[in-house]
Design a protein around this motif. Structure first.
Motif, PDB file in Angstrom:
ATOM      1  N   TRP A 131       0.835  -1.191   0.000  1.00  0.00           N
ATOM      2  CA  TRP A 131       0.000   0.000   0.000  1.00  0.00           C
ATOM      3  C   TRP A 131       0.879   1.253   0.000  1.00  0.00           C
ATOM      4  O   TRP A 131       2.105   1.180   0.090  1.00  0.00           O
ATOM      5  CB  TRP A 131      -0.893   0.014   1.245  1.00  0.00           C
ATOM      6  CG  TRP A 131      -0.094   0.235   2.512  1.00  0.00           C
ATOM      7  CD1 TRP A 131       0.763  -0.644   3.100  1.00  0.00           C
ATOM      8  CD2 TRP A 131      -0.046   1.429   3.290  1.00  0.00           C
ATOM      9  NE1 TRP A 131       1.344  -0.081   4.212  1.00  0.00           N
ATOM     10  CE2 TRP A 131       0.861   1.194   4.353  1.00  0.00           C
ATOM     11  CE3 TRP A 131      -0.679   2.668   3.209  1.00  0.00           C
ATOM     12  CZ2 TRP A 131       1.145   2.150   5.321  1.00  0.00           C
ATOM     13  CZ3 TRP A 131      -0.392   3.623   4.178  1.00  0.00           C
ATOM     14  CH2 TRP A 131       0.510   3.362   5.219  1.00  0.00           C
ATOM     15  N   PRO A 176      -4.441  -1.725  -4.452  1.00  0.00           N
ATOM     16  CA  PRO A 176      -4.000  -2.677  -3.430  1.00  0.00           C
ATOM     17  C   PRO A 176      -3.439  -3.974  -4.039  1.00  0.00           C
ATOM     18  O   PRO A 176      -3.845  -4.380  -5.119  1.00  0.00           O
ATOM     19  CB  PRO A 176      -5.266  -2.970  -2.630  1.00  0.00           C
ATOM     20  CG  PRO A 176      -6.203  -1.845  -2.943  1.00  0.00           C
ATOM     21  CD  PRO A 176      -5.888  -1.460  -4.354  1.00  0.00           C
ATOM     22  N   CYS A 210      -6.576   1.184  -0.547  1.00  0.00           N
ATOM     23  CA  CYS A 210      -5.744   0.390   0.372  1.00  0.00           C
ATOM     24  C   CYS A 210      -6.130   0.682   1.819  1.00  0.00           C
ATOM     25  O   CYS A 210      -6.374  -0.236   2.619  1.00  0.00           O
ATOM     26  CB  CYS A 210      -4.266   0.724   0.180  1.00  0.00           C
ATOM     27  SG  CYS A 210      -3.624   0.444  -1.478  1.00  0.00           S
TER      28      CYS A 210
END
Length: 248
Positions: A131, A207, A138
């Motif tokens: 992240w 992510p 995220c």
């Protein structure tokens, strides 16, 4: 011993001037030194034996030194080979079913250690969440992961892997303080920028989640939509994960 040293000392002048002790054992006078007389004595039997012992001792020491050099060379060879193998193992991109090497996590925030190795989480399942502070999707998953960490903490460890260069220690410390203000007892460790991690886990989009079983092997590489409690439970139980693989 004194007799031996004395005999050798008496013989040295003749040796220095190149006189043959065997042919002239009693007396020698170098021509260029006029009346200078130097007494020369042939080495007696005991002295000869002592000299031979010293010579043998030197030979034995030389042999011992050679053996030690060979042993040291062998050890250095195997040591360098091991280091090369480790460097090679940590320089290639890992994929599903690969065994994760014992990587070093050199900087960790919000954890009981400032640094650690992957072996610190032995016999635990791992979820690596790649992240950055600019990645809103995220950060949106953090409360869910924090809840699962607290629920299954004995069997799994979620790690927030930040490899974004602009997220410095100062930036992440401020971010962590903000998360602790939002989430009570925020339990997720933050791993700072690591070259080793970048080498084996190159990430292009986030992510990005890497699922690692308790056996140390990668089970899945996914997006955020696969991060469910059911899938986490299967990972902990060692069951197969039929998850769609994220392609960068």
């Amino acid at each position: 011993m004194k007799k031996t040293i004395f005999s050798i000392a008496r013989a040295l002048p003749c040796l220095f001037f190149g006189i043959d002790l065997i042919k002239k054992p009693k007396r020698c006078v170098p021509p260029s030194y006029g009346n200078l007389s130097l007494s020369c004595f042939q080495l007696d039997g005991q002295t000869t034996r002592n000299v031979a012992k010293l010579a043998n001792r030197e030979i034995n020491l030389e042999r011992l030194l050679r053996k030690k050099i060979i042993r040291l060379t062998t050890v250095l060879f195997f040591f360098s080979t091991t280091l090369f193998a480790q460097a090679k193992a940590t320089s290639r991109q890992l994929a599903i079913n690969d065994k994760v090497p014992n990587l070093t996590l050199s900087q960790i925030l919000n954890f009981n250690q400032k640094s650690a190795e992957f072996s610190s989480f032995r016999n635990k399942a791992l979820v690596l969440d790649f992240w950055a502070t600019y990645c809103s999707p995220c950060i949106a998953e953090f409360p869910k992961m924090d809840a699962m960490q607290k629920k299954y903490g004995k069997n799994i460890q979620f790690l927030l892997m930040n490899t974004y260069a602009s997220d410095t220690v100062e930036v992440l410390e401020k971010f962590l303080a903000a998360q602790k203000a939002k989430i009570k007892d925020f339990a997720l460790p933050i791993i700072l920028n690591s070259a080793e991690i970048k080498n084996v886990f190159p990430v292009n989009t986030m992510p990005h989640y890497i699922w690692i079983g308790a056996d140390g092997r990668i089970k899945a590489i996914t997006r955020a939509d696969q991060l469910t409690e059911e899938n986490v439970s299967r990972l902990i139980a060692g069951l197969s994960l039929n998850l769609k693989t994220k392609k960068d």
